[in-house]
Design a protein around this motif. Structure first.
Motif, short mmCIF file in Angstrom:
data_model
loop_
_atom_site.label_atom_id
_atom_site.label_comp_id
_atom_site.label_asym_id
_atom_site.label_seq_id
_atom_site.Cartn_x
_atom_site.Cartn_y
_atom_site.Cartn_z
N SER A 78 81.62 98.65 23.53
CA SER A 78 81.57 97.19 23.43
C SER A 78 82.88 96.63 22.89
N GLY A 79 83.49 97.30 21.93
CA GLY A 79 84.78 96.85 21.39
C GLY A 79 85.87 96.91 22.44
N TYR A 80 85.90 98.00 23.20
CA TYR A 80 86.90 98.16 24.26
C TYR A 80 86.73 97.06 25.31
N GLU A 81 85.50 96.83 25.73
CA GLU A 81 85.24 95.81 26.75
C GLU A 81 85.59 94.42 26.23
N ASN A 82 85.24 94.11 24.98
CA ASN A 82 85.53 92.79 24.42
C ASN A 82 87.02 92.56 24.22
N TRP A 83 87.75 93.61 23.90
CA TRP A 83 89.18 93.44 23.63
C TRP A 83 90.01 93.43 24.91
N PHE A 84 89.67 94.30 25.85
CA PHE A 84 90.52 94.47 27.03
C PHE A 84 89.95 93.87 28.32
N LEU A 85 88.65 93.87 28.50
CA LEU A 85 88.07 93.49 29.79
C LEU A 85 87.61 92.04 29.87
N LYS A 86 87.10 91.51 28.78
CA LYS A 86 86.59 90.14 28.79
C LYS A 86 87.70 89.20 28.34
N CYS A 88 90.47 85.74 29.09
CA CYS A 88 90.50 84.36 29.60
C CYS A 88 91.69 84.17 30.55
N THR A 89 92.27 85.27 31.00
CA THR A 89 93.42 85.20 31.89
C THR A 89 93.34 86.32 32.92
N ASP A 90 94.35 86.45 33.74
CA ASP A 90 94.42 87.49 34.76
C ASP A 90 94.95 88.77 34.12
N THR A 91 94.04 89.61 33.66
CA THR A 91 94.41 90.85 32.98
C THR A 91 94.28 92.01 33.95
N ARG A 92 95.31 92.87 33.97
CA ARG A 92 95.33 94.02 34.88
C ARG A 92 95.81 95.27 34.13
#
Length: 183
Positions: A78-86, A88-92
């Motif tokens: 959950s921490g990984y997903e909240n920090w890297f995946l969720k 507010c921009t185009d993250t790749r």
């Protein structure tokens, strides 16, 4: 994550945003050696993803390189997903492979003509390859081919070894007293 932040410490100005104007960048002799040393690494780009392999490598990187605030404490899914995946921009991701094995992940935020480096982690057993430097070089040179403008490295702090390495990319610019100055 889903937040944007800006440092604003009333009594301190040590943190300086730093960026590389990629069209003017030229690797140094030692950076060219790092590129050559890692010529056997393949790179892919794509959307950010979660996998247990990524999470394990992230935790191993943080703990074995002395970057964790609480030694032995592991980030959970959950921490990984909240920090890297969720975001507010185009993250790749830029994904780094050695002999088909994932050995590094670079998380970057894309703008129209700029990229902001969010975080890079790698298998710490490959520390001798200077993969952190290698990933920044790969991403800067990729941007150069795409005719992009600035590679944002986050914050530079002269007296912090975890942040002052960023000044090794030349030329670079730092935001000092609300003005971008070239170094």
């Amino acid at each position: 994550g889903a937040m944007l932040y800006r440092t604003q410490c009333p009594s301190c100005s040590e943190c300086e945003p730093i960026r590389v104007p990629v069209q003017h960048f030229s690797p140094s002799k030692s950076q060219r050696r790092i590129l050559k040393k890692n010529s056997d690494i393949t790179v892919e780009t794509g959307p950010v993803r979660f996998s247990h392999n990524r999470l394990h490598m992230y935790n191993k990187h943080k703990n074995l390189r002395g970057l964790a605030k609480n030694e032995g404490r592991l980030m959970q899914r959950s921490g990984y997903e909240n920090w890297f995946l969720k975001t507010c921009t185009d993250t790749r991701e830029f994904r780094y492979f050695l002999d088909g094995t994932l050995v590094g992940i670079s998380i970057v935020d894309f703008g129209a003509s700029d990229i902001s480096s969010v975080y890079f982690y790698f298998d710490p057993e490959l520390s001798s390859r200077s993969l952190g430097t290698y990933s920044a070089l790969v991403e800067i040179l990729w941007m150069k081919r795409q005719q992009m403008r600035y590679y944002y490295l986050g914050l530079y702090v002269e007296d912090c070894r975890h942040l002052n390495y960023k000044a090794r990319y030349h030329p670079h610019e730092r935001l000092v007293n609300k003005r971008w100055l070239r170094f």
